[in-house]
Write an enzyme that holds these catalytic residues in place. Structure first.
Site, short mmCIF file in Angstrom:
data_model
loop_
_atom_site.label_atom_id
_atom_site.label_comp_id
_atom_site.label_asym_id
_atom_site.label_seq_id
_atom_site.Cartn_x
_atom_site.Cartn_y
_atom_site.Cartn_z
N SER A 142 21.39 -21.88 -25.88
CA SER A 142 21.16 -21.75 -27.33
C SER A 142 22.25 -20.87 -27.93
CB SER A 142 19.80 -21.09 -27.57
OG SER A 142 19.65 -20.72 -28.92
N TYR A 155 13.88 -14.01 -25.17
CA TYR A 155 14.37 -15.39 -25.27
C TYR A 155 15.90 -15.42 -25.32
CZ TYR A 155 15.52 -19.98 -27.12
OH TYR A 155 16.09 -21.22 -27.29
N1 LIG Z 1 14.67 -26.29 -31.28
C1 LIG Z 1 15.58 -25.34 -31.41
O1 LIG Z 1 15.80 -24.81 -32.53
C2 LIG Z 1 16.40 -24.93 -30.23
C3 LIG Z 1 17.57 -24.20 -30.47
C4 LIG Z 1 18.35 -23.79 -29.39
C5 LIG Z 1 17.97 -24.12 -28.11
N2 LIG Z 1 16.82 -24.83 -27.88
C6 LIG Z 1 16.45 -25.13 -26.50
O2 LIG Z 1 16.28 -26.52 -26.34
C7 LIG Z 1 15.44 -26.77 -25.24
C8 LIG Z 1 14.45 -27.85 -25.62
O3 LIG Z 1 13.59 -27.35 -26.64
P1 LIG Z 1 13.11 -28.23 -27.88
O4 LIG Z 1 13.73 -27.67 -29.08
O5 LIG Z 1 13.29 -29.68 -27.59
O6 LIG Z 1 11.57 -27.81 -27.94
P2 LIG Z 1 10.23 -28.62 -27.62
O7 LIG Z 1 10.13 -29.83 -28.47
O8 LIG Z 1 9.15 -27.59 -27.69
O9 LIG Z 1 10.44 -29.09 -26.10
C9 LIG Z 1 10.29 -28.23 -25.02
C10 LIG Z 1 10.10 -29.05 -23.77
O10 LIG Z 1 9.93 -28.16 -22.66
C11 LIG Z 1 8.71 -28.49 -21.97
N3 LIG Z 1 8.07 -27.32 -21.45
C12 LIG Z 1 7.63 -26.23 -22.14
N4 LIG Z 1 7.04 -25.36 -21.30
C13 LIG Z 1 7.11 -25.92 -20.06
C14 LIG Z 1 6.66 -25.51 -18.79
N5 LIG Z 1 5.98 -24.35 -18.63
N6 LIG Z 1 6.89 -26.31 -17.72
C15 LIG Z 1 7.55 -27.48 -17.89
N7 LIG Z 1 8.00 -27.93 -19.06
C16 LIG Z 1 7.78 -27.15 -20.14
C17 LIG Z 1 7.84 -29.13 -23.07
O11 LIG Z 1 6.89 -30.02 -22.52
P3 LIG Z 1 5.33 -29.68 -22.21
O12 LIG Z 1 4.81 -28.89 -23.35
O13 LIG Z 1 4.76 -31.03 -22.03
O14 LIG Z 1 5.36 -28.93 -20.93
C18 LIG Z 1 8.87 -29.93 -23.84
O15 LIG Z 1 9.11 -31.15 -23.21
C19 LIG Z 1 14.81 -25.42 -24.86
O16 LIG Z 1 15.43 -24.92 -23.71
C20 LIG Z 1 15.13 -24.54 -26.06
O17 LIG Z 1 15.24 -23.18 -25.70
C21 LIG Z 1 16.03 -25.24 -28.92
#
Ligand SMILES: NC(=O)c1ccc[n+]([C@@H]2O[C@H](COP(=O)([O-])OP(=O)(O)OC[C@H]3O[C@@H](n4cnc5c(N)ncnc54)[C@H](OP(=O)(O)O)[C@@H]3O)[C@@H](O)[C@H]2O)c1
Length: 263
Positions: A142, A155
């Protein structure tokens, strides 16, 4: 690595957001997709839909915030006869709040998901990748990982770890047939902010779509990029913040993210 064709691709966090968008982009009859997340029914439905489209896919419901989860997952995958050629470490969560007001349980689970099991899964997958010699690892960090983030202290630190870890692995494995790329998204329109309990007012208009971020990350991996910040605006902000004195950029971030009653 020049193509995803004929690869076995494991993607964590495949059930929503950026991970789900990556799954959609990776649909191809020549690949095998191993989908990992906790939401068993969602993953199973995704795998069945992919199979109907002629894409081989298997769902692995797994909670990667638990100790030893990556090891158990790897054993299940190996027992099913799969060998991972491309590992996408995308699953991750954030927690918003003052450090002492976030429960230690939540904090330790975040460390295990964002760091410990990411490292363990990578460690288990690399031996086969070295044997194959045409492999890739995409770690989703991130832009929060470029500096300390008040009210998201742990985080941001986990994402700094992922950036540093990815950079070092890039250097160790680039000449050994494994491309390691770190994707740094900025604010992205997924469930992430709500799950983290973050204030999102004023941020929505800055958000990129998960599809755009997913595409940028997969392209960066195929191009062999070391680190990719998704989006021009995020790239500019990240560069400018590196030029800003540390105290000043902390004060700005605290102003932006801090609660209204922050002292
Ligand atoms: N959205 C943003 O603004 C943003 C910005 C920078 C970086 N990121 C990074 O992008 C990545 C993806 O996030 P996203 O934005 O797509 O959010 P998201 O829609 O909440 O997706 C998160 C994914 O991780 C899985 N997950 C969460 N807890 C888990 C656990 N304990 N075990 C296994 N799987 C788990 C969730 O599935 P389940 O709930 O089914 O387990 C979901 O598939 C993350 O690493 C996040 O830090 C996001």
């Amino acid at each position: 690595m020049k193509t995803f064709k004929h690869k076995t691709i494991l993607i964590t966090g495949a059930s929503s957001g950026i991970g789900e968008a990556m799954v959609s982009l990776l649909r191809d009859p020549s690949v095998k997709l191993l989908l990992v997340a906790r939401s068993e029914h969602k993953l199973q439905a995704m795998a069945e839909a992919l199979e109907r489209q002629g894409v081989r896919a298997q769902a692995y419901a797994c909670d990667l915030s638990q100790p030893g989860a990556a090891e158990l997952l790897f054993q299940r995958i190996t027992a099913d006869g799969h060998q991972v050629d491309v590992l996408i470490n995308n699953a991750g969560v954030g927690k918003y709040g003052r450090f002492d007001q976030i429960s230690l349980t939540d904090t330790l689970e975040m460390l295990r998901l964002n760091i410990e099991n990411l490292v363990a899964l990578t460690h288990r997958c690399i031996p086969h990748m070295l044997e194959r010699g045409d492999a890739g690892i995409l770690n989703v960090a991130s832009t929060a990982g470029f500096q300390g983030i008040p009210y998201m202290a742990v985080y941001a630190a986990t994402k700094s770890f992922v950036i540093s870890f990815s950079e070092a692995l890039y250097a160790e494995y680039a000449a050994r047939g494994i491309t390691v790329t770190c994707l740094c998204p900025g604010p992205t329109a997924t469930a992430f902010q709500e799950r983290a309990g973050m204030p999102v007012e004023g941020m929505r208009r800055l958000m990129e779509s998960p599809e755009k971020v997913a595409r940028a990350g997969l392209r960066a991996l195929l191009r062999g990029e070391l680190l990719h910040i998704s989006g021009a605006a995020n790239t500019i902000v990240a560069r400018l913040s590196q030029l800003t004195p540390r105290r000043m950029r902390l004060a700005i971030t605290r102003q932006l993210l801090g609660p209204a009653d922050d002292i």
